[in-house]
Design a protein around this motif. Structure first.
Motif, mmCIF file in Angstrom:
data_model
loop_
_atom_site.group_PDB
_atom_site.id
_atom_site.type_symbol
_atom_site.label_atom_id
_atom_site.label_comp_id
_atom_site.label_asym_id
_atom_site.label_seq_id
_atom_site.Cartn_x
_atom_site.Cartn_y
_atom_site.Cartn_z
ATOM 1 N N GLY A 109 7.448 19.772 88.646
ATOM 2 C CA GLY A 109 7.380 20.692 87.747
ATOM 3 C C GLY A 109 7.952 22.251 88.205
ATOM 4 N N TYR A 110 7.854 22.095 89.511
ATOM 5 C CA TYR A 110 8.183 23.373 90.349
ATOM 6 C C TYR A 110 9.644 23.754 90.258
ATOM 7 C CZ TYR A 110 8.629 26.911 93.712
ATOM 8 O OH TYR A 110 9.222 28.253 94.550
ATOM 9 N N THR A 111 10.027 24.830 89.757
ATOM 10 C CA THR A 111 11.471 25.165 90.100
ATOM 11 C C THR A 111 11.716 26.504 90.842
ATOM 12 O OG1 THR A 111 11.101 26.761 87.876
ATOM 13 C CG2 THR A 111 11.877 24.396 87.486
ATOM 14 N N LYS A 112 12.954 26.576 91.155
ATOM 15 C CA LYS A 112 13.328 27.691 92.139
ATOM 16 C C LYS A 112 13.031 29.021 91.270
ATOM 17 C CE LYS A 112 16.325 25.274 95.371
ATOM 18 N NZ LYS A 112 17.834 25.311 96.137
ATOM 19 N N ARG A 113 12.738 30.079 92.274
ATOM 20 C CA ARG A 113 12.572 31.294 91.575
ATOM 21 C C ARG A 113 13.543 32.512 91.896
ATOM 22 N NH1 ARG A 113 5.944 31.523 93.033
ATOM 23 N NH2 ARG A 113 5.220 30.002 91.733
ATOM 24 N N ILE A 114 13.410 33.485 91.594
ATOM 25 C CA ILE A 114 14.200 34.639 92.116
ATOM 26 C C ILE A 114 13.304 35.667 92.955
ATOM 27 C CG2 ILE A 114 14.916 36.806 91.023
ATOM 28 C CD1 ILE A 114 15.282 35.484 88.230
ATOM 29 N N PRO A 149 19.948 32.183 87.080
ATOM 30 C CA PRO A 149 21.181 31.354 87.045
ATOM 31 C C PRO A 149 21.152 30.097 86.376
ATOM 32 C CG PRO A 149 21.055 32.404 88.988
ATOM 33 C CD PRO A 149 19.383 32.647 88.406
ATOM 34 N N ALA A 150 19.923 29.417 86.396
ATOM 35 C CA ALA A 150 19.697 27.990 86.029
ATOM 36 C C ALA A 150 19.268 28.311 84.409
ATOM 37 C CB ALA A 150 18.482 27.388 86.692
ATOM 38 N N GLY A 151 19.210 29.472 83.982
ATOM 39 C CA GLY A 151 18.985 29.537 82.384
ATOM 40 C C GLY A 151 17.703 28.775 81.805
ATOM 41 N N VAL A 152 16.635 28.904 82.792
ATOM 42 C CA VAL A 152 15.461 28.585 81.913
ATOM 43 C C VAL A 152 14.407 29.813 82.257
ATOM 44 C CG1 VAL A 152 15.846 26.239 82.790
ATOM 45 C CG2 VAL A 152 14.633 27.601 84.620
ATOM 46 N N GLY A 153 14.492 30.594 82.979
ATOM 47 C CA GLY A 153 13.523 31.914 83.039
ATOM 48 C C GLY A 153 12.561 31.426 84.323
ATOM 49 N N ALA A 154 12.920 31.872 85.542
ATOM 50 C CA ALA A 154 12.009 31.785 86.626
ATOM 51 C C ALA A 154 10.798 32.729 86.828
ATOM 52 C CB ALA A 154 13.015 31.415 87.606
ATOM 53 N N GLY A 155 10.109 32.493 87.614
ATOM 54 C CA GLY A 155 9.103 33.335 88.338
ATOM 55 C C GLY A 155 9.885 34.304 89.391
ATOM 56 N N VAL A 156 9.144 35.455 89.731
ATOM 57 C CA VAL A 156 9.744 36.273 90.727
ATOM 58 C C VAL A 156 8.596 36.089 91.939
ATOM 59 C CG1 VAL A 156 10.350 38.472 91.375
ATOM 60 C CG2 VAL A 156 10.827 37.608 89.040
ATOM 61 N N ASP A 157 9.335 36.165 92.809
ATOM 62 C CA ASP A 157 8.399 36.669 94.237
ATOM 63 C C ASP A 157 9.138 37.769 94.848
ATOM 64 O OD1 ASP A 157 7.015 34.062 93.905
ATOM 65 O OD2 ASP A 157 8.080 32.975 95.695
ATOM 66 N N ASN A 200 16.838 29.047 100.566
ATOM 67 C CA ASN A 200 17.504 27.936 99.936
ATOM 68 C C ASN A 200 16.465 27.110 99.327
ATOM 69 O OD1 ASN A 200 20.661 27.815 99.880
ATOM 70 N ND2 ASN A 200 20.204 28.622 101.969
ATOM 71 N N LYS A 201 15.435 26.913 99.811
ATOM 72 C CA LYS A 201 14.407 25.790 99.459
ATOM 73 C C LYS A 201 13.656 26.588 98.087
ATOM 74 C CE LYS A 201 10.542 22.948 100.663
ATOM 75 N NZ LYS A 201 9.869 23.290 99.589
ATOM 76 N N ASN A 202 13.410 27.878 98.034
ATOM 77 C CA ASN A 202 12.556 28.396 97.032
ATOM 78 C C ASN A 202 13.086 29.234 96.116
ATOM 79 O OD1 ASN A 202 10.228 27.204 98.412
ATOM 80 N ND2 ASN A 202 10.501 28.748 99.983
ATOM 81 N N TYR A 203 14.447 29.526 96.451
ATOM 82 C CA TYR A 203 14.885 30.693 95.384
ATOM 83 C C TYR A 203 16.594 30.310 95.156
ATOM 84 C CZ TYR A 203 11.238 33.058 97.364
ATOM 85 O OH TYR A 203 9.905 33.413 97.946
ATOM 86 N N ASN A 204 16.879 30.524 93.872
ATOM 87 C CA ASN A 204 18.151 30.504 93.569
ATOM 88 C C ASN A 204 18.986 31.779 93.166
ATOM 89 O OD1 ASN A 204 17.403 31.442 91.053
ATOM 90 N ND2 ASN A 204 17.571 29.401 89.897
ATOM 91 N N LEU A 205 18.400 33.004 93.420
ATOM 92 C CA LEU A 205 18.896 34.152 93.288
ATOM 93 C C LEU A 205 18.037 35.210 93.959
ATOM 94 C CD1 LEU A 205 21.035 36.280 91.868
ATOM 95 C CD2 LEU A 205 19.335 36.450 90.135
ATOM 96 N N LEU A 206 18.706 36.181 94.812
ATOM 97 C CA LEU A 206 17.976 37.329 95.522
ATOM 98 C C LEU A 206 18.694 38.495 94.910
ATOM 99 C CD1 LEU A 206 18.857 35.951 99.295
ATOM 100 C CD2 LEU A 206 16.818 35.324 97.903
ATOM 101 N N ILE A 207 17.667 39.297 94.707
ATOM 102 C CA ILE A 207 17.997 40.851 93.921
ATOM 103 C C ILE A 207 17.368 41.763 95.073
ATOM 104 C CG2 ILE A 207 18.016 42.184 92.094
ATOM 105 C CD1 ILE A 207 18.037 39.898 90.307
ATOM 106 N N SER A 208 18.255 42.750 95.658
ATOM 107 C CA SER A 208 17.441 43.615 96.498
ATOM 108 C C SER A 208 17.361 44.981 95.763
ATOM 109 C CB SER A 208 18.663 44.337 97.546
ATOM 110 O OG SER A 208 18.820 42.995 98.259
#
Length: 783
Positions: free
Chosen positions: A359-364, A446-454, A474-482
């Motif tokens: 159930g865990y999905t990649k985050r931002i 990017p996955a269109g599901v609404g991810a959590g943020v670290d 790569n294991k934990n995130y699908n997008l990086l925002i600085s």
């Protein structure tokens, strides 16, 4: 130490089996190799049995005595993974170890800050000595009586304080118990000692709690914290963390490396595989976190507790057989922790693709730098905010699970500050708004599901090598925002996978970008890029008309200084750094305006187009500045977000408190573009202004910048931008760019193409030639 040499020492290669190149590193001297073996094993607190050091140093007791003396002299953490040897063999418990360490630094009159962070935290846990207590003891020690100082040993505690944290699943082992110790024990203590001798280590939860604590305080037993490959670990906001300094020893480096990499959805074994670190070392580090209270198990086992543990809250317990936890973290003496066998082959690609928990999905990941944590700590913004700020700085990460409480603390901040303090409050407000905007927003994921943020600190990620950092991200995130701007002191994260909205390489966040922008657009303030070691006898004539100048030393933030006293400060800075010297204002303050992108160009109202007053002056917007049109040929403003800063050095803006300059370009009316010059450009989401932040977030959403299609286009445009910039830097460098990172023919273009994805560039290079930008052109000058 040479990495190849270190690898062979780590894997316990005998001298006869060393390759010729490694032997050559020791000058083909067997004695030099023996010294290196002992030195490496002592510094890394390795076990004598099972290590090649036993072939060099035959006396096991002498080896461990040297190890403990070296660790104590260098203020390292107690080697808990060697407790069976230290307590049973040498009777050196953690309490004895830290008491002697504290006595030594007190006799040397060293400050409390000399203790490394984790060592200070363990001293506080066992001795109850924090900063205030240490200062008080030093004052008492200096209080001379009969012309003699009180010895430090008199002031130190004689037994450990009650452990603030002890969990039922921890394992208790028998230490070195003498007949005198047995005679001093009561019946209950004797019973526990006999049980431990007969049955070996036991879970403390099945024993009487008071008896366990009594035996521990007397040093008759020691505790281990069992950690399994399948365990999930939670790192909550830090409590009782001591912020002193770092020493850089092997275990401290490992602790910080795991801090920024760990999450509660990744099993310990998987984490070790991602970091490419021996799993036993990872377990030792996590065991230390748990001892200090900096982490806890997510999947604690359910135990049949002794009645004395009634009321002990076992959070998130699961039904697991106790036999699965039978093996403690610390192995028996006969076991070889540092086995020379090759590590098992692990399919890392499959590991990166598979989520660690169902159930865990990649985050931002929202990337920030230490400047932000400093603002949150220095501003005294909210009583509970400092704990989160310390976690962001020391752990280097604030996970999505902790963001609810973090947002609540940010919500308690009130906008009552003025002057410099207002800067701290503004960052707190915009950070809260940004987190709420990014979290669980399907349009941003990017996955269109609404991810959590670290929240990730760039400096902590930089402690990982490039390949490890890439695997973790790569294991934990699908997008990086600085965040924008990132400090010039920070080495930005270079990544094309996962996608990154921010500076693609450190050079894009450096002074070089400014000079390149001025060069390709022919627009910018009068600027001088001066090489380190340059000395000016007088200011360049081009700067005479300006009352205030802007100085940017390499890798630091800009400062505004008066022209009348700039020369001395400038030459001082040039003695140790390259410097960018720029015109700022002719009088008072310059006018600064930020233009966010993607550009939101104003539209003309069709109804009013037929009723234009031809005599009225035409309103101009900086979005339509010719410099931006030229810059758009090199920078992809359509698929990225950030802001461009314009400066009007000729504007005589007043210092009056009832006036404030416009911030966004939509709020400023201009009659001509001539006085407006490009100052800088930053990629990412700005946090310094609520207005600029909101406008950027709106554009991020309305322009669909986080869709797969847009992010692919952004990655391609980032490649082109990097190529343009690196070619420009190479043109004005005497030595080739990144010559230490590749060999053979090729230029900056081929180098970058080989490195992407996962660019691993050297530190931003210094200029080796003096450059001047004036009258719309860049020229090389001789000073």
């Amino acid at each position: 130490m040479n990495p190849e040499v270190e690898l062979h020492l780590q894997r316990n290669f005998a001298w006869a089996k060393l390759p010729a190149s490694v032997k050559l590193s020791f000058g083909n001297s067997h004695k030099e190799w023996e010294k290196a073996v002992v030195d490496y094993n002592v510094k890394n607190q390795r076990r004598w049995k099972g290590s090649v050091v036993r072939q060099v140093l035959k006396d096991e007791k002498k080896y461990y005595q040297d190890l403990i003396e070296h660790s104590r002299a260098h203020l390292m953490l107690y080697p808990y993974h060697l407790s069976d040897v230290m307590v049973k063999g040498l009777r050196i418990t953690p309490f004895v170890y830290y008491t002697k360490m504290m006595e030594t630094i007190m006799e040397q009159e060293r400050s409390y800050d000399s203790l490394p962070n984790f060592t200070a935290a363990d001293c506080l846990r066992l001795l109850g000595i924090g900063r205030n207590q240490y200062i008080d003891m030093m004052n008492q020690s200096r209080n001379r009586r009969f012309f003699r100082r009180r010895p430090a040993s008199v002031l130190l505690p004689v037994k450990p304080v009650t452990l603030p944290i002890i969990e039922p699943y921890w394992t208790m082992h028998i230490g070195l118990v003498t007949e005198d110790d047995i005679r001093a024990c009561n019946a209950a203590e004797k019973s526990v000692v006999d049980t431990l001798i007969d049955r070996g280590g036991l879970k403390v939860g099945v024993l009487e709690k008071a008896t366990c604590l009594s035996l521990y305080s007397r040093g008759l037993v020691y505790l281990s914290v069992p950690v399994l490959d399948s365990d999930l670990i939670i790192v909550p906001p830090l409590e009782n963390f001591v912020m002193n300094r770092v020493m850089g020893d092997y275990f401290e480096n490992l602790l910080y490396k795991i801090f920024v990499s760990i999450d509660e959805h990744t099993k310990v074994g998987d984490l070790a595989a991602v970091l490419e670190v021996d799993v036993e070392l990872v377990k030792n580090a996590i065991s230390m976190y748990i001892r200090l209270g900096f982490a806890k198990k997510k999947n604690k086992e359910k135990l049949d507790l002794h009645e004395s543990w009634a009321g002990h809250f076992v959070e998130n317990s699961v039904n697991e057989d106790m036999s699965s936890f039978a093996a403690p973290l610390e192995r028996e003496e006969s076991e070889d922790i540092f086995d020379s066998k090759e590590p098992p082959v692990i399919d890392k690609i499959a590991l990166l693709k598979q989520p660690s928990e169902e159930g865990y999905t990649k985050r931002i990941a929202f990337l920030f730098d230490s400047t932000l944590t400093a603002f949150l700590m220095m501003g005294n913004l909210s009583p509970g905010l400092k704990t989160h700020a310390v976690t962001m700085f020391e752990v280097g990460k604030l996970s999505d699970e902790s963001l609810d409480s973090f947002i609540a603390e940010l919500g308690k901040v009130t906008d009552t500050a003025e002057g410099e303090a207002k800067r701290y409050f503004d960052h707190a407000f915009t950070l809260r708004d940004t987190i709420q905007f990014l979290r669980y927003n399907a349009a941003i994921d990017p996955a269109g599901v609404g991810a959590g943020v670290d929240l990730l600190r760039c400096e902590s990620l930089n402690s990982l090598d490039a390949s490890t950092c890439s695997r973790v991200l790569n294991k934990n995130y699908n997008l990086l925002i600085s965040m924008a701007p990132l400090s010039n002191e920070v080495r930005t994260v270079s990544s094309s996978s996962p996608y990154h909205i921010g500076p693609p390489v450190p050079e894009v966040n450096s002074v070089w970008l400014k000079m390149w922008m001025y060069h390709v657009t022919g627009c910018g303030p009068v600027s001088f890029l001066l090489a380190k070691g340059t000395r000016l006898l007088h200011l360049p004539p081009e700067l005479y008309p300006y009352e205030r100048l802007m100085i940017t030393t390499w890798g630091h933030e800009s400062t505004i200084v008066n022209t009348s006293n700039v020369l001395m400060a400038l030459n001082e800075a040039l003695s140790h750094s390259a410097v960018l010297l720029q015109a700022y204002s002719k009088r008072n303050e310059a006018e600064i305006v930020y233009v966010t992108f993607p550009f939101d160009k104003p539209e003309t109202d069709q109804n009013d187009s037929n009723h234009v007053d031809e005599e009225a002056p035409k309103k101009l917007d900086l979005v339509n500045h010719p410099a931006l049109a030229k810059l758009s040929n090199f920078v992809d403003f359509e698929h990225s977000c950030g802001y461009v800063t314009f400066i009007n050095c000729s504007k005589q803006y007043s210092d009056r408190q009832d006036e404030s300059p416009p911030i966004c370009s939509s709020n400023v009316d201009i009659d001509s573009f001539d006085d407006w010059k490009l100052l800088d450009m930053y990629l990412g989401v700005p946090l310094f202004s609520t207005e600029v932040n909101k406008h950027t977030c709106d554009l991020l959403l309305s322009r669909n910048l986080c869709t797969e299609k847009s992010l692919i286009a952004l990655t391609d445009s980032h490649r082109r931008l990097v190529l343009f910039l690196l070619d420009f830097i190479s043109e004005y460098q005497v030595v080739p760019l990144a010559e230490d990172d590749y060999s053979g023919p090729g230029d900056a273009k081929s180098f970058v193409c080989q490195q992407m994805p996962g660019i691993n560039l050297p530190p931003v290079p210094y200029p080796t030639r003096n450059l001047m930008f004036s009258t719309n052109s860049l020229t090389e000058i001789t000073v």
